[in-house]
Design an enzyme around this catalytic site. Structure first.
Site, PDB file in Angstrom:
ATOM      1  N   LYS A  53      37.877  14.920  17.524  1.00 37.60           N
ATOM      2  CA  LYS A  53      38.471  14.258  18.689  1.00 37.60           C
ATOM      3  C   LYS A  53      39.431  15.163  19.452  1.00 37.60           C
ATOM      4  CE  LYS A  53      38.332   9.278  17.849  1.00 37.60           C
ATOM      5  NZ  LYS A  53      39.158   8.083  17.644  1.00 37.60           N
ATOM      6  N   ASP A  71      35.683  14.499   8.825  1.00 40.88           N
ATOM      7  CA  ASP A  71      34.549  14.964   9.624  1.00 40.88           C
ATOM      8  C   ASP A  71      33.747  13.778  10.134  1.00 40.88           C
ATOM      9  OD1 ASP A  71      34.964  17.651   9.516  1.00 40.88           O
ATOM     10  OD2 ASP A  71      33.553  18.037   7.890  1.00 40.88           O
TER      11      ASP A  71
END
Length: 416
Positions: A225, A203
């Site tokens: 991402k 995270d």
């Protein structure tokens, strides 16, 4: 033993489960040694007229039997191992003599050279027991033993000592709580699992500095991402965990704080269970307590707050999706800790005031808690919305509401 003082001790691991062990003396030495004997499953009898409160608690819990008297001849009958630790020299000598006659391995806290056994400096790391004995020209050196033990155990725990082994752990996923941000605040078990990982799915709020310590072969997947979009959808995270676990990889899901405190850890555990993939949960230090503490704010304090409530502020009070009873929270006299509430704090403050909380109630905002970028901004319910804008507070930030905010203001600097 004096004539054998120059000889090294022979190391051995005693399997004491279900076997009689006698401890003579209920003081500080017994308090330190008893937990390991209990953990080994030994059938422990304590012989002592008195004991420390901690030792007494072990007896009250039924973990040991306590005979509240002084040592007497015959106490070591049918005993496999004895620990002698009283402040009575005569009793120690008598018990030691009985152990010698009955061929019972015996440790003496008062005179190591007169004993038939020594207690090593011991540490453990996930199934590995490290026991260190040192001796030189002047006899045993317990401090040196402890220092060597600590260095080895710490190296095993943080991965700095490589200990290749056949992986016996069933393929699965570890949901690891990384703590509030400071890499030193991850648990020992969490750090060890990271050192053993093949894949880490991390995270944004996890302890990022730990990722730099991973070996080059470890695949690190940023859960925020592309190709999953700006924020990796939970389903995509679940799929990534499942995919890599089924490929036989050791997978660590590194999360900020604790996996089950607004961390969607249970959603991930359920997804893994549905696929028959074992899941290990490693609790983490929650930012709801640690970040206020790092800023000098106790979430409870005698005479000030007898309770604290942790609330997710990602949904505004007037949003139909909100599950929070803000009216009830406003009536509480204790501490409110808000997570994920920076952009909703104005609406939350208004709701609390509308339901009866004083507009002068102290508020503290702690941004980037426990990291080098940590800063604290103080306000009240009446001013917090404008202070957030003026001070450009950005997530992640923990918001503390209540009188505890002012408890440590004389010792901890803050931006007011």
């Amino acid at each position: 033993m004096a004539e054998h003082a120059d000889r090294p001790a022979y190391p051995v691991g005693l399997r004491l489960s279900g076997r009689r062990v006698v401890v003579v003396g209920g003081g500080q030495v017994a308090q330190r040694r008893l937990p390991a004997l209990i953990a080994a499953g030994a059938d422990v009898t304590l012989v002592s007229p008195s004991a420390t409160p901690s030792v007494e608690a072990m007896a009250d819990a039924g973990e040991i039997r306590w005979e509240r008297r002084r040592y007497a001849e015959g106490d070591l009958t049918d005993t496999w191992y004895a620990l002698i630790a009283t402040d009575d020299d005569a009793a120690n000598a008598a018990a030691s003599a009985e152990a010698e006659r009955t061929r019972t391995w015996c440790v003496r806290s008062d005179d190591a050279e007169a004993a038939t056994a020594w207690t090593p400096a011991t540490g453990r790391s996930e199934g590995v027991t490290v026991a260190v004995l040192t001796a030189g020209a002047h006899g045993r050196d317990p401090r040196h033993s402890a220092a060597v033990r600590d260095a080895i155990v710490e190296g095993l725990r943080d991965g700095s000592i490589a200990a290749p082994h056949h992986r016996t752990r069933t393929t699965g996923v570890a949901l690891v709580g990384g703590g509030p941000g400071d890499p030193d605040l991850i648990t020992v078990r969490g750090r060890r699992l990271l050192a053993e990982a093949d894949v880490v799915i991390a995270d944004r709020l996890g302890p990022r500095d730990l990722l730099d310590e991973l070996p080059p072969h470890v695949e690190v997947i940023d859960a925020a991402k592309i190709p999953y979009g700006r924020y990796m959808a939970q389903e995509a995270i679940n799929n990534a965990l499942i995919e890599h676990a089924k490929a036989g990889k050791a997978v660590v899901r590194l999360k900020g704080g604790d996996p089950f405190v607004f961390g969607r850890g249970m959603e991930e555990a359920q997804a893994l269970a549905a696929e028959g993939i074992p899941c290990t949960v490693v609790p983490g230090i929650s930012s709801s307590i640690s970040v206020p503490g790092a800023a000098g704010i106790p979430v409870t304090h005698r005479g000030v707050a007898h309770e604290f409530t942790v609330v997710s502020g990602h949904v505004a009070p007037d949003d139909e999706r909100s599950l929070v009873d803000w009216a009830a929270l406003a009536r509480l006299r204790g501490t409110l800790v808000l997570l994920m509430a920076v952009d909703k704090i104005g609406a939350i403050a208004r709701a609390l005031v509308e339901h009866g909380r004083s507009p002068e109630t102290p508020v503290a905002l702690v941004q980037e808690g426990t990291t080098a970028a940590q800063r604290r901004v103080d306000a009240t319910l009446a001013t917090v919305a404008e202070r957030v804008v003026a001070e450009e507070i950005r997530p992640p930030a923990v918001i503390v509401i209540g009188d505890v905010v002012e408890v440590g203001t004389d010792t901890v600097p803050s931006a007011k």
